[in-house]
Design a protein around this motif. Structure first.
Motif, PDB file in Angstrom:
ATOM      1  N   VAL A 119       0.729  -1.168  -0.182  1.00 23.49           N
ATOM      2  CA  VAL A 119       0.020   0.012   0.102  1.00 23.49           C
ATOM      3  C   VAL A 119       0.833   1.120  -0.188  1.00 23.49           C
ATOM      4  O   VAL A 119       0.652   2.213  -0.806  1.00 23.49           O
ATOM      5  CB  VAL A 119      -1.218   0.054   1.080  1.00 23.49           C
ATOM      6  N   CYS A 120       1.805   1.219   0.964  1.00 25.22           N
ATOM      7  CA  CYS A 120       2.854   2.214   1.035  1.00 25.22           C
ATOM      8  C   CYS A 120       3.573   2.852  -0.478  1.00 25.22           C
ATOM      9  O   CYS A 120       3.530   3.671  -0.860  1.00 25.22           O
ATOM     10  CB  CYS A 120       3.835   2.106   1.880  1.00 25.22           C
ATOM     11  N   ASN A 121       3.850   1.727  -1.016  1.00 27.64           N
ATOM     12  CA  ASN A 121       4.634   1.698  -2.428  1.00 27.64           C
ATOM     13  C   ASN A 121       3.768   2.258  -3.531  1.00 27.64           C
ATOM     14  O   ASN A 121       4.000   3.098  -4.363  1.00 27.64           O
ATOM     15  CB  ASN A 121       5.300   0.212  -3.015  1.00 27.64           C
ATOM     16  N   ALA A 122       2.618   1.737  -3.323  1.00 25.53           N
ATOM     17  CA  ALA A 122       1.451   2.243  -4.359  1.00 25.53           C
ATOM     18  C   ALA A 122       1.010   3.534  -4.106  1.00 25.53           C
ATOM     19  O   ALA A 122       0.771   4.456  -5.046  1.00 25.53           O
ATOM     20  CB  ALA A 122       0.125   1.349  -4.279  1.00 25.53           C
ATOM     21  N   ILE A 123       1.306   4.247  -2.863  1.00 25.27           N
ATOM     22  CA  ILE A 123       0.933   5.566  -2.632  1.00 25.27           C
ATOM     23  C   ILE A 123       2.112   6.527  -3.340  1.00 25.27           C
ATOM     24  O   ILE A 123       1.867   7.399  -3.866  1.00 25.27           O
ATOM     25  CB  ILE A 123       0.739   5.873  -1.146  1.00 25.27           C
ATOM     26  N   GLY A 124       3.227   5.956  -2.962  1.00 22.78           N
ATOM     27  CA  GLY A 124       4.267   6.697  -3.496  1.00 22.78           C
ATOM     28  C   GLY A 124       4.806   6.706  -4.807  1.00 22.78           C
ATOM     29  O   GLY A 124       5.480   7.689  -5.415  1.00 22.78           O
ATOM     30  N   ALA A 125       4.248   5.800  -5.522  1.00 28.41           N
ATOM     31  CA  ALA A 125       4.598   5.467  -6.986  1.00 28.41           C
ATOM     32  C   ALA A 125       3.671   5.717  -7.791  1.00 28.41           C
ATOM     33  O   ALA A 125       3.869   5.473  -9.279  1.00 28.41           O
ATOM     34  CB  ALA A 125       5.024   4.040  -7.269  1.00 28.41           C
TER      35      ALA A 125
END
Length: 514
Positions: free
Chosen positions: A393-399
């Motif tokens: 989820v964190c990677n999807a938000i940042g990317a």
């Protein structure tokens, strides 16, 4: 007494004589038995001796026969080995003779090759001399040196190879698109069709309607003290002009505008408007709005079926209700992206709950508590990491705007669904000036290329048609030109959705019959 003694002595003497007689008889019997036993023993010993001698002779003969057989086997094996050795010696002798013969032949061949090499070297020298003469003659005829001609040939080959490579790349890209286009269209269309949306447009101002223009004077107060108190307490600029029965609340923070609107509504309804009352009402409304924000966040997570979200993230979700992007309400956009992500993840066999969570939180960085210099995607990622959200989820938000590298399949899904939600007709409004500037930039970018005569941006900037001169741009060059323009647009411009680039090359032949 003496007689008794004599009698006893006589008896003793008689007994002794009888004893000696008996002893002699017994001794004779024993000796005769001993002699017979000795004869029997000697006879038996003689028999045993003969048997043992016979057994020894048989054993000796058996051992002798085995020894002779062993000796014969050894002799036979030795004979066979000797025969093999003799055969090997003969074979080696033949091989040595053959090798000697082959060596002699090789020596002869080497001598012949050596003489031929000498002849070839002479021929090579003659050919080089002739080649130099021909090159000199060609240079004289062409007016170019060898190096100049080589450079021209290399440049021509480079241009041809570049054109072929661009065509090859274009063919590969088109083939890959054809392979994936059908399935991708099916998933995207099905995702869009299964998700209902609303159109919401918000501005940076709020119009507050009044029952009569008399209320404007009470809002302004004596020497403007009431309006100054309201602006100081809420941080909102209040514009009172000649507009009948209306005042304008101006602020870029929608939460502050909402607080000012609710506070004014209560003040006007109550009728008591003075600085102390204004401060009291504004504080009360702030608490009311904060509770409403939390309630909106909770209701949103319940509606979407998202559980276990940190209370601080729930509050940020509620704050998105009062934030808009290009006129599109941020909370509505995030809910739409969450539903799109869940549907698309289900179609691709991924975790729909995790995808829905990432879709809801992808723009959480647009509602910070204070000032931040980080892009909203990076700030949202750090916020999610702070409250222990799932790494995917964190990677999807940042990317989702390509600020960081994508490490999971959820990231491109969130990026695609964000683009779908923002690019659909009616989702966002665009200023006329920025729209016209984007159209001009598209046309200018195309005109910067060699051979381009005209360029037209059509379909609201979603297609660029480029007209080129047929005598300057070939068919292969047209493919390369379309590819290069699309790459420049992708790398240098910001635009919603996608831009189709069409290169038009027309050859006209004109003749007159007289």
């Amino acid at each position: 007494m003496t007689e008794i003694i004599y009698i006893i002595a006589g008896l003793v003497a008689g007994l002794a004589g009888g004893y000696f007689v008996a002893t002699g008889i017994l001794r004779k019997n024993i000796e005769s038995k001993s002699a017979s036993l000795l004869k029997d023993a000697e006879a038996e010993a003689e028999v045993i001796k003969k048997d043992k001698i016979l057994q020894a002779k048989e054993k000796f003969l058996q051992l002798k026969a085995e020894h002779e057989k062993y000796i014969n086997d050894k002799n036979r094996a030795i004979s066979e080995i000797e025969n093999k050795i003799k055969q090997k010696d003969q074979s080696l002798s033949q091989k040595i003779e053959n090798n000697q013969r082959i060596q002699n032949e090789l020596n002869e061949k080497q001598n012949e090759i050596k003489s031929q090499m000498e002849l070839i070297e002479k021929k090579k020298e003659e050919l080089e001399k002739n080649l130099r003469k021909q090159v000199q003659q060609l240079e004289t005829i062409a007016g170019l040196s060898k190096d100049e001609a080589k450079n021209q040939l290399i440049e021509a080959l480079k241009a041809e190879a570049k054109t072929d490579a661009m065509s090859y790349i274009q063919n590969i890209v088109e083939e890959a698109k054809l392979q994936a286009n059908k399935e991708a269209k099916r998933i995207v269309l099905q995702t869009i069709q299964r998700n209902g949306t609303e159109i919401a447009v918000e501005n940076a101002v709020t119009v507050f309607n009044l029952d009569s223009d008399e209320v404007k004077g009470r809002i302004i107060g004596r020497e403007g003290r009431n309006i100054r108190a309201i602006e100081a307490a809420t941080g909102v600029e209040i514009i009172i002009d000649d507009t009948p029965e209306a005042i304008v609340l101006s602020c870029f923070d929608p939460v502050r505008r909402e607080i000012a609107r609710l506070a004014l509504h209560q003040l006007v309804t109550d009728g008591r408007i003075h600085p102390a009352r204004i401060e009291e009402i504004v504080e009360k409304v702030k608490k009311q709005v904060e509770d409403e924000i939390i309630e909106i966040g909770k209701r949103t997570t319940i509606d979407l079926g998202i559980h276990g979200l940190h209370p601080e993230l729930i509050r940020h979700v509620g704050r998105m209700r009062y934030r808009s992007s290009y006129g599109q309400n941020l909370l509505q956009h995030s809910r739409e992206v969450a539903n799109l992500c869940a549907i698309m993840a289900s179609e691709l066999g991924l975790n729909p709950k995790l995808a829905k969570r990432a879709g809801l939180l992808h723009d959480i960085g647009k509602v910070p508590e204070g000032e931040t210099e980080l892009p909203h995607a990076i700030y949202g990622m750090k916020l999610a990491e702070k409250f222990k959200e799932h790494p995917e989820v964190c990677n999807a938000i940042g990317a989702h705007h390509d600020e960081i590298e994508m490490t999971s399949l959820l990231s491109p899904i969130v990026q695609v669904c964000d683009a779908i939600s923002g690019a659909r007709p009616g989702a966002r409004r665009e200023m006329t000036e920025s729209y016209i500037q984007r159209i001009r930039d598209l046309e200018t970018l195309a005109m910067d290329n060699t051979g381009v005569v005209k360029s037209y941006a059509i379909q609201a900037g979603r297609e660029l048609r480029v007209i080129v001169e047929s005598d300057k741009v070939s068919d292969a060059d047209a493919d390369a030109l379309a590819f290069n323009i699309s790459q420049k647009i992708q790398n240098e411009m910001t635009y919603p959705g996608q831009v189709k680039v069409t290169v038009i090359r027309e050859k006209r032949a004109v003749s007159y019959a007289k």
